[in-house]
Design an enzyme around this catalytic site. Structure first.
Site, PDB file in Angstrom:
ATOM      1  N   SER D  46      49.495 -42.919 -14.672  1.00  0.00           N
ATOM      2  CA  SER D  46      49.260 -42.084 -13.838  1.00  0.00           C
ATOM      3  C   SER D  46      48.164 -43.512 -14.511  1.00  0.00           C
ATOM      4  O   SER D  46      47.895 -44.656 -15.331  1.00  0.00           O
ATOM      5  CB  SER D  46      48.654 -41.366 -15.723  1.00  0.00           C
ATOM      6  OG  SER D  46      47.347 -40.998 -15.846  1.00  0.00           O
ATOM      7  N   GLU D  47      47.049 -43.795 -13.572  1.00  0.00           N
ATOM      8  CA  GLU D  47      46.486 -44.851 -13.514  1.00  0.00           C
ATOM      9  C   GLU D  47      45.538 -45.004 -14.599  1.00  0.00           C
ATOM     10  O   GLU D  47      44.694 -46.405 -14.808  1.00  0.00           O
ATOM     11  CB  GLU D  47      45.178 -45.470 -12.237  1.00  0.00           C
ATOM     12  CG  GLU D  47      44.488 -43.830 -12.190  1.00  0.00           C
ATOM     13  CD  GLU D  47      44.431 -42.896 -11.741  1.00  0.00           C
ATOM     14  OE1 GLU D  47      45.903 -42.052 -11.558  1.00  0.00           O
ATOM     15  OE2 GLU D  47      43.266 -42.437 -11.116  1.00  0.00           O
ATOM     16  N   ASN D  48      45.050 -44.458 -16.150  1.00  0.00           N
ATOM     17  CA  ASN D  48      44.824 -44.888 -16.811  1.00  0.00           C
ATOM     18  C   ASN D  48      45.659 -45.727 -18.012  1.00  0.00           C
ATOM     19  O   ASN D  48      44.605 -45.874 -18.993  1.00  0.00           O
ATOM     20  CB  ASN D  48      43.871 -42.897 -17.717  1.00  0.00           C
ATOM     21  CG  ASN D  48      45.294 -42.062 -17.897  1.00  0.00           C
ATOM     22  OD1 ASN D  48      46.309 -41.801 -17.520  1.00  0.00           O
ATOM     23  ND2 ASN D  48      45.391 -41.331 -19.039  1.00  0.00           N
ATOM     24  N   SER D  88      46.971 -51.619 -15.082  1.00  0.00           N
ATOM     25  CA  SER D  88      46.926 -50.835 -14.399  1.00  0.00           C
ATOM     26  C   SER D  88      46.516 -50.801 -12.756  1.00  0.00           C
ATOM     27  O   SER D  88      47.374 -51.073 -12.290  1.00  0.00           O
ATOM     28  CB  SER D  88      46.392 -49.145 -15.117  1.00  0.00           C
ATOM     29  OG  SER D  88      46.847 -48.072 -14.666  1.00  0.00           O
TER      30      SER D  88
END
Lengths: 210, 242, 242, 210
Positions: D46-48, D88
């Site tokens: 999850s890119e967060n 990330s």
């Protein structure tokens, strides 16, 4: 009389301020840590990835995973942090270190610094010196005024390959303290008994006096 | 998968030993990124195994070149290294001999620039600008560019074929935790290679490490080797007496 | 010190409250970097205190712009923001109104580029190249450069006047540990400003945190604010039922 | 008959391979997580700032500090790790994610993707979409074949502002699966009962068939 290495380190310690984050180079600069005034908090950074470096360990505290940039075993103080080399130099390059006190082979009156290479002699590499001089906010050089052979190290123009150009703010030698100003070296302190003439004799660069 | 042997079967990335972990992934002429600062935090067993593979003409990006008889010094003795990309190589007599005789090529790279080049290579950044080296030999031949009145030079990211790194602890998914200043270049080297092999002292199960304490996520680590008791030679044993 | 109020007296960086911590360091027209992803990991008390200072014409680099009535939405309501540098602002009606009416300027920046621009700004890197945005509106007017046959665009580092970040735990020297995905942009924002103020839930003594578990070294943090019970509003409360 | 959203997600799950690190976009792509074959290990990013994302939490497990890129509360699985946004996207931009499955408004036969902006309508921003399409090794688009109004989404040239150019490898719609090839879209699978003519009717781009 010329300052001893200890006196030089003590003088350099007067460059410190409370709350400063400081990187100390190998050699005489390392000794500066012994002269941090009582009650002053100075945090030492070691560019291999440690902020909050402590003194050398006791025999029982030696930890092979905990060394300084000179590859000596060290300790850390409460509040220390560790990080990668990329993060360490992000800190250095990004201007977050207040002061670096470094050794030098030559300094020019324009603030150029040479401290990594003597052509034709053994080449060891620049390590983190180029990063430090271009990233740290204030660079103080701590070195003998001349080479052991009596050759001048404070020059009009450095003859050795440079570590950085226009990067040095102040030089502390065994004979005096000089600032790098727009008009060149300005002597701001003398070691006890050292005269203007003695300095000029041992300096190739032009010296200005207040 | 595009890279053979990149992922271990299932999700355990643990290999029986260093020799097995390097089997088939190192080849003549490769570019390797190797972690460590001096002899601190070096992947000891992997370096020995790399020597034993006999691969030659290697280019190695590593801050230092070991010492005579240990660390990367082992690979210099056997003439397996064609070129080093390093910031400081002052501890190694054989290195100096090969360098001065022209047997070994050296690209000196400032320490912070080297670390950032590895990070950039792993982060999809082909180039970045830095003040470091301006006006010195390091800047020669490099693009100069002015930002807000200040001149910087362009440095390139490093993308290695294989990275060898040393961590303290890992879980079987390859999540790594480093210890003290043995971290150094290891996290950066780990990100910049097509295949990364990590040597660790402690191996635990997935879930045993808190997600917030992991330094290198397992995505970067393709093979793990367990070396519970590395030698950890000390270069300068300094103590205080009082 | 060149930056007034940069270091607290002694080495305790703890300030009595958010209002006191911002006193004298925020001014009209400043560029602020603010951490958080959506409403997760936002410095709640500092944002409220920033609003209460009444400073205006702010440019804010933050991934999102809060929601109506919370987070950075509070500063939009009072028209204190001149410009946002963000990747996604879809949760905020007042934002949209001001943007469409021309009251608010927005620089859309891809999320990864924004994070890297903050990191670069803190790391002394004025510019870096990325593939992100190539061939899109984002690339317009930016320098294009080919590396190894592939085209990249130049993106600039962000250097902010003040950063406001949220962490979970801190020691009095300002060393920070984040929790779960509340980390997000906070470590990057923390590095890119002249003065960084951190809001934390737990404050401990120096030495209580292991050096290896610290996410943001204290050198980046100039003032600390203790907010033991932030609201932590949840935007999308999703659960599984089985 | 056109595939349902669930069937689309199940088909997209066949793109997964054991050991893959995958980023799933918002909407139908999120459903793909429900169809990971038993015994296959797929790690969701999850890119967060989370690698090893788990399912939605039970009511008692909700943690405001643990959300996905869609701002929904989530959990993590054993072996998960958290990291900053810069780290990330270093992971994403650096090509370390094997596969991203994303929604789209339009895809062109050259693999251009538009999924972030409709001029004149509400502008929300691109979030991490531009970073994902230019960094992840393989991009699979999962979307309805046409808009709700029946307008074509598979085009010769995208008319909406682009997210990336030449980035899409494969498109899975409710009607078929297409690969982006040097000569354009090639249909490689049909939903049950869907004919070549039906596809051509609902597609602006040229379709090639094996």
């Amino acid at each position: 009389m010329a300052w001893t290495r200890k006196q030089m380190a003590a003088r350099a310690a007067r460059e410190l301020q409370n709350g400063y984050y400081v990187n100390l180079g190998i050699g005489i600069p390392t000794l500066v840590a012994n002269y941090i005034p009582a009650g002053m908090t100075v945090t030492l950074q070691s560019e291999n990835g440690l902020l909050g470096m402590g003194p050398f360990p006791r025999e029982t505290e030696i930890d092979a995973d905990l060394i300084n940039a000179g590859k000596e075993t060290v300790t850390f103080v409460p509040g220390a942090s560790t990080f990668s080399s990329a993060d360490s130099f992000a800190m250095i390059r990004g201007g977050h270190i207040d002061l670096a006190i470094l050794g030098a082979m030559q300094v020019s009156e324009r603030g150029d610094l040479a401290n990594w290479m003597i052509p034709g002699k053994r080449v060891k590499g620049m390590g983190g010196a180029m990063d430090l001089v271009s990233g740290v906010r204030r660079i103080v050089v701590l070195m003998e005024h001349t080479t052991p052979d009596g050759e001048a190290k404070l020059l009009h123009i450095c003859t050795l390959p440079l570590t950085g150009t226009g990067v040095v703010h102040r030089v502390i030698t065994d004979l005096c303290v000089l600032d790098v100003t727009p008009s060149g070296f300005e002597v701001i302190e003398f070691a006890d008994g050292i005269t203007r003439e003695q300095l000029e004799q041992r300096t190739e660069a032009t010296l200005h006096f207040r | 998968m595009d890279d053979p042997g990149k992922h271990a079967s299932g999700m355990s990335k643990l290999w029986p030993d260093a020799r097995a972990a390097l089997d088939g992934i190192v080849k003549d002429g490769m570019l390797l990124a190797i972690g460590g600062f001096g002899l601190c935090g070096i992947p000891e067993a992997l370096i020995v195994a790399l020597r034993d593979t006999g691969v030659r003409n290697l280019t190695i990006a590593s801050n230092n070149a070991g010492v005579d008889g240990w660390g990367l010094g082992l690979l210099l003795e056997t003439h397996q290294v064609k070129k080093m990309i390093s910031s400081y190589v002052g501890e190694n007599i054989e290195f100096e001999r090969q360098y001065l005789s022209g047997e070994l090529d050296v690209e000196f790279c400032p320490q912070g620039t080297l670390a950032e080049r590895m990070r950039a290579g792993g982060a999809g950044i082909p180039g970045f600008y830095t003040r470091t080296g301006i006006g010195t030999l390091v800047a020669e031949g490099k693009e100069h560019k002015v930002f807000d009145g200040v001149t910087y030079i362009l440095e390139r990211g490093i993308q290695a074929d294989v990275a060898l790194v040393k961590a303290w602890k890992a879980d079987l998914h390859g999540n790594l935790i480093y210890r003290r200043t043995a971290r150094n270049f290891n996290p950066n080297a780990a990100t910049c290679a097509k295949i990364t092999v990590a040597e660790v002292e402690i191996v635990v199960q997935p879930g045993d490490l808190d997600p917030d304490e992991i330094h290198t996520p397992g995505i970067y680590v393709h093979r793990l080797v367990h070396n519970p008791q590395p030698e950890k030679r000390i270069e300068k044993r300094t103590v205080r007496t009082e």
